[in-house]
Enzyme design. Structure first.
Site, PDB file in Angstrom:
ATOM      1  N   GLU A 141       0.856  -1.190   0.000  1.00  0.00           N
ATOM      2  CA  GLU A 141       0.000   0.000   0.000  1.00  0.00           C
ATOM      3  C   GLU A 141       0.888   1.235   0.000  1.00  0.00           C
ATOM      4  O   GLU A 141       1.624   1.474   0.945  1.00  0.00           O
ATOM      5  CB  GLU A 141      -0.893  -0.022   1.254  1.00  0.00           C
ATOM      6  CG  GLU A 141      -1.753   1.221   1.409  1.00  0.00           C
ATOM      7  CD  GLU A 141      -2.452   1.255   2.783  1.00  0.00           C
ATOM      8  OE1 GLU A 141      -2.822   0.184   3.305  1.00  0.00           O
ATOM      9  OE2 GLU A 141      -2.601   2.365   3.318  1.00  0.00           O
ATOM     10  N   ARG A 200       0.794  10.328   0.445  1.00  0.00           N
ATOM     11  CA  ARG A 200       1.212  11.408   1.342  1.00  0.00           C
ATOM     12  C   ARG A 200       2.414  12.152   0.813  1.00  0.00           C
ATOM     13  O   ARG A 200       2.880  13.110   1.423  1.00  0.00           O
ATOM     14  CB  ARG A 200       1.585  10.846   2.717  1.00  0.00           C
ATOM     15  CG  ARG A 200       0.435  10.205   3.421  1.00  0.00           C
ATOM     16  CD  ARG A 200       0.865   9.708   4.794  1.00  0.00           C
ATOM     17  NE  ARG A 200      -0.043   8.670   5.210  1.00  0.00           N
ATOM     18  CZ  ARG A 200       0.094   7.945   6.304  1.00  0.00           C
ATOM     19  NH1 ARG A 200       1.122   8.151   7.110  1.00  0.00           N
ATOM     20  NH2 ARG A 200      -0.777   7.017   6.598  1.00  0.00           N
ATOM     21  N   THR A 216      -4.132   6.229   2.215  1.00  0.00           N
ATOM     22  CA  THR A 216      -4.334   7.647   2.539  1.00  0.00           C
ATOM     23  C   THR A 216      -5.130   8.365   1.449  1.00  0.00           C
ATOM     24  O   THR A 216      -4.802   9.488   1.055  1.00  0.00           O
ATOM     25  CB  THR A 216      -2.980   8.366   2.819  1.00  0.00           C
ATOM     26  OG1 THR A 216      -2.124   7.507   3.591  1.00  0.00           O
ATOM     27  CG2 THR A 216      -3.202   9.631   3.634  1.00  0.00           C
ATOM     28  N   LYS A 256     -10.946  -0.631   7.213  1.00  0.00           N
ATOM     29  CA  LYS A 256      -9.729  -0.397   7.976  1.00  0.00           C
ATOM     30  C   LYS A 256     -10.143   0.098   9.364  1.00  0.00           C
ATOM     31  O   LYS A 256     -11.164   0.782   9.495  1.00  0.00           O
ATOM     32  CB  LYS A 256      -8.911   0.659   7.227  1.00  0.00           C
ATOM     33  CG  LYS A 256      -7.738   1.260   7.973  1.00  0.00           C
ATOM     34  CD  LYS A 256      -6.855   2.029   7.003  1.00  0.00           C
ATOM     35  CE  LYS A 256      -5.913   2.970   7.722  1.00  0.00           C
ATOM     36  NZ  LYS A 256      -4.671   3.204   6.968  1.00  0.00           N
TER      37      LYS A 256
HETATM   38  C1  3PG Z   1      -1.580   4.036   7.811  1.00  0.00           C
HETATM   39  O1  3PG Z   1      -1.723   4.936   7.007  1.00  0.00           O
HETATM   40  O2  3PG Z   1      -2.198   2.985   7.725  1.00  0.00           O
HETATM   41  C2  3PG Z   1      -0.699   4.244   8.961  1.00  0.00           C
HETATM   42  O3  3PG Z   1      -0.065   5.463   8.928  1.00  0.00           O
HETATM   43  C3  3PG Z   1       0.291   3.177   9.196  1.00  0.00           C
HETATM   44  O4  3PG Z   1       0.525   3.265  10.517  1.00  0.00           O
HETATM   45  P1  3PG Z   1       1.959   2.990  11.129  1.00  0.00           P
HETATM   46  O5  3PG Z   1       2.907   3.900  10.414  1.00  0.00           O
HETATM   47  O6  3PG Z   1       1.801   3.358  12.587  1.00  0.00           O
HETATM   48  O7  3PG Z   1       2.267   1.538  10.924  1.00  0.00           O
END
Ligand code: 3PG
Length: 202
Positions: free
Chosen positions: A35, A39, A63, A123
């Site tokens: 994924e 960002r 995102t 999610k």
């Molecule tokens: C996401 O977008 O799913 C999270 O930012 C991932 O979270 P993590 O960086 O705490 O694993």
């Protein structure tokens, strides 16, 4: 969508040229999904490169926070979409692509709204901050139709507790592709992390 890999590598990428070797290292470790979070300016190019050069990995966009990003990600080659939250417009846009997608939820009312819209896979974000595995365990009985990919603050050490729950299909996390390791192009290390995560379920 939740049964492709036990752990979904969530990647924030700054340099699209790192995308293809990163994807290959994940596949070599036994995790054929990635994924790319939208960002960074490099994210869509990274999706494009992986889609073109590493067809054996399921590449998706994370995102997704604005409706128009759903189509842009699809056009770049994303084969699934993930959002940190869910508004009616975002749900419509993601569903409109025809791609599998995971809308983000973190409260029971949000879960019920996504179920009402006709979607059972979602999610759970930000997982650790929103109550962690204990929270998902607590809602499994009252809301049995929802299945989750918890993400946010999960680590190699805490992933198994989530994966043991009946309403969890996979977990997501960025620990599989730490920025410094990607920066150093240490693909052997990524393969090792992926291998450990791939073994977390069956
Ligand atoms: C996401 O977008 O799913 C999270 O930012 C991932 O979270 P993590 O960086 O705490 O694993």
């Amino acid at each position: 969508m939740l049964d492709v890999v036990p752990v979904m590598p969530v990647v924030v990428i700054d340099d699209a040229t790192r995308a293809v070797p990163l994807a290959r290292a994940l596949v070599a470790g036994g995790l054929p999904a990635i994924e790319l979070t939208l960002r960074t300016p490099a994210a869509l190019d990274a999706i494009r490169a992986i889609a073109a050069e590493v067809p054996e990995i399921l590449v998706g966009a994370g995102t997704v926070v604005r409706p128009e990003q759903a189509k842009l990600a699809q056009e770049a080659g994303a084969r699934f979409l993930v959002s940190p939250g869910a508004t009616p417009a975002l749900l419509d846009a993601m569903a409109g692509t025809g791609l599998p997608f995971l809308p983000g939820t973190s409260t029971v009312s949000e879960v019920l709204a996504v179920l009402e819209a006709g979607f059972t896979e979602m999610k759970f974000f930000p997982a650790e901050a929103a109550g962690g595995a204990a929270y998902l365990k607590a809602i499994a009985s009252p809301v049995p139709d929802a299945r989750f990919c918890p993400t946010g603050g999960i680590t190699a050490a805490t992933a198994a507790a989530y994966l043991a729950l009946p309403n969890v299909g996979c977990v997501g996390g960025s620990w599989l592709a730490p920025a410094d390791v990607v920066e150093a192009a240490d693909w052997g290390r990524i393969e090792g992390l992926a291998g450990e995560a791939a073994g977390l379920r069956g």
